[in-house]
Write a protein that holds these residues in place. Structure first.
Motif, PDB file in Angstrom:
ATOM      1  N   ALA A 160       0.828  -1.210   0.000  1.00  0.00           N
ATOM      2  CA  ALA A 160       0.000   0.000   0.000  1.00  0.00           C
ATOM      3  C   ALA A 160       0.861   1.259   0.000  1.00  0.00           C
ATOM      4  CB  ALA A 160      -0.935   0.001   1.208  1.00  0.00           C
ATOM      5  N   VAL A 168       4.058   0.512  -3.571  1.00  0.00           N
ATOM      6  CA  VAL A 168       3.665   0.573  -4.979  1.00  0.00           C
ATOM      7  C   VAL A 168       3.368   2.003  -5.420  1.00  0.00           C
ATOM      8  CG1 VAL A 168       2.024  -0.213  -6.721  1.00  0.00           C
ATOM      9  CG2 VAL A 168       2.908  -1.829  -5.018  1.00  0.00           C
ATOM     10  N   PRO A 169       2.529   2.763  -4.699  1.00  0.00           N
ATOM     11  CA  PRO A 169       2.318   4.152  -5.145  1.00  0.00           C
ATOM     12  C   PRO A 169       3.600   4.973  -5.192  1.00  0.00           C
ATOM     13  CG  PRO A 169       0.633   3.514  -3.571  1.00  0.00           C
ATOM     14  CD  PRO A 169       1.660   2.434  -3.559  1.00  0.00           C
ATOM     15  N   GLU A 182      -2.230  -7.961  -6.816  1.00  0.00           N
ATOM     16  CA  GLU A 182      -2.381  -6.859  -5.861  1.00  0.00           C
ATOM     17  C   GLU A 182      -1.558  -5.649  -6.296  1.00  0.00           C
ATOM     18  OE1 GLU A 182      -1.836  -6.158  -1.018  1.00  0.00           O
ATOM     19  OE2 GLU A 182      -1.352  -8.104  -1.926  1.00  0.00           O
ATOM     20  N   ILE A 206      -2.988  -1.706  -7.398  1.00  0.00           N
ATOM     21  CA  ILE A 206      -2.536  -0.466  -6.760  1.00  0.00           C
ATOM     22  C   ILE A 206      -1.844   0.432  -7.779  1.00  0.00           C
ATOM     23  CG2 ILE A 206      -1.069   0.508  -4.955  1.00  0.00           C
ATOM     24  CD1 ILE A 206      -1.422  -2.139  -3.424  1.00  0.00           C
ATOM     25  N   ALA A 261      -4.416   2.134 -10.042  1.00  0.00           N
ATOM     26  CA  ALA A 261      -5.127   3.197  -9.324  1.00  0.00           C
ATOM     27  C   ALA A 261      -4.239   4.424  -9.145  1.00  0.00           C
ATOM     28  CB  ALA A 261      -5.601   2.679  -7.967  1.00  0.00           C
ATOM     29  N   THR A 262      -2.956   4.209  -8.889  1.00  0.00           N
ATOM     30  CA  THR A 262      -2.027   5.332  -8.725  1.00  0.00           C
ATOM     31  C   THR A 262      -1.899   6.120 -10.017  1.00  0.00           C
ATOM     32  OG1 THR A 262      -0.779   4.085  -7.049  1.00  0.00           O
ATOM     33  CG2 THR A 262       0.319   5.973  -8.071  1.00  0.00           C
TER      34      THR A 262
END
Length: 483
Positions: free
Chosen positions: A270, A273-274, A303, A307, A310-311
């Protein structure tokens, strides 16, 4: 000389800075400056000739004997004045960067300018107690300035790379001739005015605009230049080294990269990754050390993909002068074509397009804009895993065990940067030791301007930043029987 011009980034002198003042070029040729957000020409600057370079080198050579004898305290005070003026003129510098190479105004203000200023501050601070003379028994080891330095800087971090070279060179007591990139020269011209206003002695700092093929090549071959420091492409680095070889001058090179980012099995995805996506896309992916290969546990690939997608979807591509924009355009037309071609290559190679892809983002019909692009299911034999793309293109590569992750990380001709993410710091440290690169970041630490920066293998040789960067501009002399 040609009058100063207003570019929307303040009034800028378009000429050459030689021997303590602004001068006309000896020829009539000019170089266009194009705003990458609009594809419109916003200014022209003088194109220097070899004759202009000879004048600049002669001025630097004439100034060297006096400047090298300058007390260290005086050089420190000079650098402190330059540092203060950069901070004082931060806004016009930031606006110039936005206009000339498309850095978002927030990134120009928050990174390009303050990090450039930090290089000057660090160089000044080093002069407080740097040991220019040390003793080994009765032998004195003296560190002396190498001489006249030719500095060749790139278009992607224009001001930052200028100060990373000019500041330690001046701290060492060298005189310099700077050739900034012809694609982003405005911030360099503003910097030259800062140097002038700081009271640097005549001939110590000189600036000659021009192309790499003309001025860069002549600098590398020049018999009165003692050292070349270049940040640029591998092709440019090789050409400079070849041209410099007959004069046996020192050549330091900070070249390309294809940096890995290993996410260990215990990494906090969480967070990791971003931060990894945004590190790869920082400066529109136009950073030689950008971690553009995200190497992830195969068991957690789904997973990671969710992420990462979405980032990327939260990135706002648009006018770099708009404070709401988080990603501006690619800096120039040639690089825009290169990024588009490599995105098409990734698709043709069979990588899975997670987001982004060909073409400009919706709503952008002009300007060198690209879609933030992430490929997954990438393998190391693909071009998008091996070649430096220099745009917002990330390759996600899965691995089955840590040995394979390290092998993937090292499966490249480059060796500039690297990242490792993991909760077990001992394990992360052990993996970092195995990566063959000049710099490794563990769990996205703060930037350290004292940390040496440079590469292994095709990423170049020599180091910049901090004391290691200062020492590139010094020769070592032994005086036996000194004590």
């Amino acid at each position: 000389m040609t009058g100063a011009v207003e570019t929307g980034a303040g009034v800028i002198q378009p000429g050459l800075y030689i021997d303590g003042g602004w001068q006309d070029a000896s020829g009539a040729a000019t170089l266009p400056v194009v705003d990458p957000a609009t594809e419109e020409e916003i200014a022209t600057v003088a194109a220097g000739t070899v004759a202009d370079l000879d004048r600049a080198v002669a001025a630097a050579r004439a100034a060297f004997a006096g400047f090298t004898a300058t007390p260290v305290a005086a050089r420190r005070a000079m650098l402190e004045r330059i540092h203060a003026l950069i901070l004082e003129r931060a806004e016009p510098l930031a606006r110039a960067l936005t206009r000339e190479m498309g850095a978002t105004i927030s990134h120009a203000r928050g990174a390009h300018v303050p990090l450039a200023a930090a290089h000057v501050r660090v160089a000044a601070d080093l002069l407080t107690d740097y040991p220019f003379l040390t003793m080994r028994g009765t032998t004195a080891i003296v560190r002396e300035p190498i001489g006249v330095c030719g500095l060749i800087t790139p278009w992607n971090w224009p001001l930052y790379q200028i100060t990373a070279k000019v500041a330690p060179a001046l701290a060492a007591g060298c005189t310099v001739v700077l050739k900034p990139s012809e694609l982003s020269p405005l911030s360099a011209l503003l910097f030259a005015q800062i140097v002038h206003d700081s009271g640097v002695p005549r001939g110590v700092f000189n600036l000659v605009n021009g192309t790499g093929a003309a001025i860069g090549a002549a600098m590398a071959a020049h018999r009165d230049i003692d050292m070349i420091s270049i940040t640029g492409s591998n092709r440019a680095g090789v050409l400079v080294a070849q041209a410099a070889a007959p004069t046996v001058k020192r050549v330091t090179q900070e070249l390309g990269g294809k940096s890995p980012n290993i996410l260990l099995p215990d990494a906090d995805l969480a967070r990791a990754v971003p931060l990894g996506v945004m590190a790869a896309f920082r400066n529109v992916g136009q950073s030689c050390s950008a971690p553009t290969r995200m190497i992830v546990p195969r068991a957690r690939l789904t997973e990671v993909e969710a992420i990462a997608r979405a980032t990327a979807s939260a990135i706002t591509v648009g006018d770099p002068a708009d404070e709401a924009t988080t990603m501006g355009p690619i800096a120039n037309a040639a690089q825009h074509r290169r990024v588009a071609a490599m995105i098409a290559t990734g698709i043709a190679e069979g990588a899975t397009l997670l987001c982004g892809g060909p073409g400009r983002p919706p709503g952008h019909h002009r300007g060198y804009f690209v879609r933030p692009t992430i490929f997954t299911g990438v393998t190391s034999d693909m071009r998008i895993a091996q070649e430096e793309i220099f745009g917002p293109v990330l390759a996600i590569i899965p691995y089955d065990d840590i040995d394979e992750a390290v092998a993937i990380a090292n499966d490249t001709v480059f060796g500039l940067g690297g990242h490792v993410q993991g909760a077990d710091l001992d394990q992360a440290r052990a993996v970092a030791r195995r990566i063959r690169t000049g710099q490794v970041h563990l769990n996205h630490p703060e930037w350290d301007p004292h940390a040496p920066f440079g590469g292994y293998r095709h990423s170049g040789n020599g180091r910049e930043y901090g004391a290691f960067g200062l020492e590139e501009y010094l020769e070592t002399k032994a005086i036996l029987g000194f004590a």
